[in-house]
Every structure is written in C-alpha cells, then in structure tokens.
Design an enzyme around this catalytic site. Structure first.
Site, PDB file in Angstrom:
ATOM      1  CE  LYS A 115     -39.354  14.343  -4.614  1.00  0.00           C
ATOM      2  NZ  LYS A 115     -40.346  15.303  -4.606  1.00  0.00           N
ATOM      3  CD  GLU A 199     -34.612   9.151  -0.922  1.00  0.00           C
ATOM      4  OE1 GLU A 199     -35.548   8.476  -1.381  1.00  0.00           O
ATOM      5  OE2 GLU A 199     -34.053  10.069  -1.748  1.00  0.00           O
ATOM      6  CG  HIS A 234     -31.404  21.228  -3.173  1.00  0.00           C
ATOM      7  ND1 HIS A 234     -30.583  20.031  -3.012  1.00  0.00           N
ATOM      8  CD2 HIS A 234     -31.442  21.835  -1.889  1.00  0.00           C
ATOM      9  CE1 HIS A 234     -30.119  20.027  -1.865  1.00  0.00           C
ATOM     10  NE2 HIS A 234     -30.512  21.011  -1.199  1.00  0.00           N
ATOM     11  NE  ARG A 291     -42.731  20.250 -14.393  1.00  0.00           N
ATOM     12  CZ  ARG A 291     -41.578  20.163 -14.418  1.00  0.00           C
ATOM     13  NH1 ARG A 291     -40.992  20.108 -15.724  1.00  0.00           N
ATOM     14  NH2 ARG A 291     -40.827  20.266 -13.307  1.00  0.00           N
TER      15      ARG A 291
END
Length: 490
Positions: A115, A199, A234, A291
């Site tokens: 990330k 963040e 999640h 992918r």
C-alpha cells in the site's frame, strides 16, 4: 497457447477452465488430497495432485506447480485469486521458467502489493488520497503528532495488509500507542511485514472499485465500477455493478483515475483499483488488486466482456479489441457470496456436508460454484460455496431476481449466508442505496433473521391449518362402490 494450468481450486478454477475450454485450449487442474473429488478436477483435461490438504503443502507450493508445468508441457499458468495470485516472486519464477504468467508483470505486482509503494507510485498523478502518512511509521512520537493534526478518528493500516488484518481504528490520543503495537504484531503474524502507516478514518465510507484492463501496447480501459460496501469482518459479501449512487460525472472521474493508477506502474492484464468514498461523494485511492477479483462476474454481466478471456488474450500478446468508447453499461447486476458460515452466530464457519444442493436457474441468474450435492466443505480453505449473481434491466429487477434466486437455492447440511442475503436485499437502506461499510454494524442483528424465520414458520403453519379446514368442508365421495341402499333394493 495450447495448454494452461490453473493454479487454484473450487469455483474460480472451474470458472477459468470454462473459458479456457471455450477458447479451444487444454486445461490442467491441480488439487490437494482434500479436493481429489472436486468438480474442477474432473472438468479439466488433465489433473495432478500437489500434496496434503494444507495450503502450504499444496496450492502455495509454487516450485511443485512449476515442475508439473514443465513435465506436462504447459504454456501458461492462470493463478485465479488468492493463494499465489499476487505473489510477485512466483510470477517472476514462472516467467524465468519460460512459462507465461496470466496476470500483470512481477514488478507491477510488487509495487501495488504494498500500500505504501502504491501510494508513492500514484501520488505524482494528482489522484485523491486519504490524508495521512504515506510511509512506514518509524517514530511513534512523530506519528502521534501527525494523528493529532489529521484529527481523530484515524486508521492504522498494515502496508502489506488485506482482509482487515493489521488494521486498527483509533478514536483518541490515549489509545494510539497500544493500537499501533497491536496492528504491527498482527501484520507481522499475517504477512511477515510489520510496516504500518496511518491515515484519516473516513467515518461513513463506501467501498467502490473500478475494473481496469490493459494490454502490452499501452491500451488501458476501465469497465466501470462495483459497489462492495456490504461487508462483514472487513470482507465483502454483497457486490453490485454499477453503484447505486455514482453520477456519470463521478463515474468518469473515477474511471480516469483508475486508468492513471494502472499506467503509473505499466500495468497489464486485469486489475482492480479500489477507492473509499465519503458521504459527500469525495473519493480517495485505497489500493490496487493485481489479479482477477472474486466479484468480477457482476462486471461481466453489465458489460458482456469475458474478463478471463481478455486476460488470456493479453497474455498471448493480443491487443484489446475495443476502446473505452466501445464500452457501455447494460442493466444492473448484484452478487451474493454464499459462504458456509452461520449468520446467526457471528458468521463463524459452518463446516459440514452438502446433503442437499440444488442451484437456482432462470434468465439473468448465474451461479459460479465448485461443489456438488454430497460433497463436504473442507476446513482448510476459504468457506465460500458459490457466487450467486443476477442481472436485470435495472437495479430493481436485479434485486427481485436475486431474492427469488436465494429462495430457490436449496442448501442443507450446514449454515450459509443465504438468509443474510435475503436480509440485505429486502432492507430499506440497501434498496434506497443509503448504506456504507458499516451496514452490518448499523442494521444487522441475528435476532432480526430469527424473527423473520419464526414469522415465516407461523405463516406456513396458519396456511396449513387453513388448507386443512377448507378440505374438511368439501363433500368427499363415498369410497365403497356398493352400498347398503343398493343391497336393500335387491
């Protein structure tokens, strides 16, 4: 390209092999000892056993997979999703062995697999990103001060993370250090990489992703968006395409941003650029999945594009046969991931045997699965049984078809997410498109499904009693052909 090995199992292996066969190419299946009798094994032209059921001994054994490819004269490997699909080292090994990897180049996979590296790669393109630190935390005091400047709540995230692992929401300054240590520990345990960053936490986020497709000649297009905000732990469980809330203007901006992300790392093949969207319709780059996505069928349903076929064509050096202007949205599609999980018990896995397994059919109904009646769901892998997809001329029709398809999907022997699917597709918030990733937390409790099931059972009982009473009022013919009256006449 005459022979492709599918380095995966279950529904995705079978789905890929169907396209391989359609293209006139031979397929090779791999399987663990637990999957010896799986449909993807019997469907393939050839099949080889990788070893014991555990993934590390079978589907993650890249060296053995490559060795089988050489032995069977395989031209290419399709990794599906999960397992080795986003392993840059494996992709490089495949190419070095002289075998085509059906997916992006190893370098693009490496960059987008982190990330932090992904943020660094795309920030020069002026793509919106969530405010925060775009490098690994090294100084806790500095990170804590940054968190104060951003404003709580903030999110601590693992750089190599996914599926909610290595992720912690921090509501106040006093909890920062403890939550950061937990995130680092979980990231190290899950990914072997304890790098984390912070963040701003978007309080009412929607998860909207863009499907991209790129060839080896600089042609990159997007195939519109998928809404993936209905999640538990999640992880996605309901998806749809297109999103119920995007305007044409926002769709265009997000599509262009996704294309720029792909170009930033010279991406080829299929990929998905994920965005967070806040309640003011601002969107922020989240990550790129290098992918084929689990939820790719909804995109195929609204575009008419076979994404696996396009992957194979790109891998064998063909140009895209269409441009962005050729693509259009046709109707609406929704998808339910049918997991062997108990929605009445915190979605815990429900392992057992499919004593009854009858799939729904009909126009606009698609079932991607890898099981048959009588099979057992193994404990070693993801508990997804099938993906149930419906397509309609608009969102209302797609939802109605889905509710009927769920009703006609007969699974007995274990618990599944089918009742949860009914709950979602009947809920006012979903129907109105007024939901975010907190749908389960805000709207769902097991008691609501239990109440619905109880009400349905009571209604069925009342209908049964009413039918019985009505039958009693009907004059029935006498069963005996001869009667005492006739005998008296004689």
């Amino acid at each position: 390209m005459k022979k492709i090995l599918v380095a995966n199992r279950g529904e995705i292996a079978l789905r890929i092999m169907r396209t391989i066969r359609k293209m006139g190419i031979q397929s090779v299946a791999v399987f663990s000892e637990a999957d010896r009798n799986s449909p993807h094994v019997s469907f393939a032209d050839e099949a080889v056993c990788l070893g014991a059921p555990a993934s590390a001994s079978s589907y993650l054994n890249g060296d053995k997979i490559i060795a089988y490819c050489k032995e069977l004269a395989v031209d290419a490997i399709h990794p599906g999703y999960g397992f080795l699909s986003e392993n840059a080292d494996f992709a490089r090994q495949v190419e070095e062995a002289g075998i085509t990897f059906i997916g992006p180049r190893a370098e693009a996979m490496r960059v987008m697999g982190s990330k932090l590296a992904a943020k660094e790669c795309v920030k020069q393109y002026n793509i919106p990103m969530v405010p925060g630190i775009d490098k690994a935390i090294e100084d806790v005091a500095v990170a804590k001060e940054t968190a104060r400047q951003i404003g709580y709540p903030i999110l601590i995230k693992a750089s190599a993370g996914g599926g909610g692992k290595g992720m912690r929401i921090v509501e106040k300054d006093a909890d920062f250090e403890e939550q950061m240590q937990r995130a680092i520990s979980e990231a190290e345990a899950s990914f072997g990489d304890g790098s984390v960053f912070i963040e701003k936490y978007v309080t009412s986020p929607r998860h909207v992703e863009i499907q991209v497709l790129a060839d080896n000649y600089g042609n990159t297009v997007h195939l519109f968006e998928r809404e993936c905000s209905i999640q538990r732990r999640h992880q996605k469980v309901v998806e749809e395409a297109p999103s119920a809330i995007l305007t044409p203007e926002i769709r265009k901006k997000m599509g262009e941003a996704a294309v720029m992300v792909a170009r930033s790392c010279n991406y080829t093949s299929t990929g998905t650029v994920e965005f967070l969207m806040d309640d003011k319709m601002n969107f922020y780059f989240l990550e790129m999945n290098t992918r084929l996505q689990v939820e790719h069928p909804v995109t195929e349903m609204i575009t008419g594009i076979d994404l696996v076929e396009e992957q194979i064509k790109i891998a064998r050096g063909e140009k895209l046969s269409f441009t962005q202007d050729d693509l259009a949205i046709n109707g609406h599609a929704v998808e339910l991931r049918v997991y062997a999980e108990d929605p009445l018990n915190n979605f815990l896995p429900s392992i057992g045997t499919l004593s009854t397994y009858i799939k729904p059919q009909g126009e606009g109904v698609r079932v991607d699965d890898g099981y048959e009646e009588g099979m057992q769901i193994p404990i070693y892998y993801d508990p997804m049984i099938a993906k149930l997809v419906t397509h309609g001329k608009d969102r209302t029709e797609a939802i109605q078809k889905m509710k009927m398809a769920i009703k006609n999907f007969k699974i007995e022997g274990l618990s599944t997410t089918l009742p949860f699917g009914t709950f979602v597709f009947e809920h006012e918030a979903f129907i109105r498109g007024k939901f975010d990733t907190h749908f389960v937390k805000n709207h769902y409790t097991p008691e609501l499904i239990k109440e619905k099931q109880k009400a349905n059972a009571e209604a069925a009982a009342l209908i049964g009693v009413k039918y019985w009473l009505e039958q009693q009022k009907i004059l029935k013919p006498v069963e005996h052909k001869t009667t005492s009256w006739k005998r008296r006449l004689a």
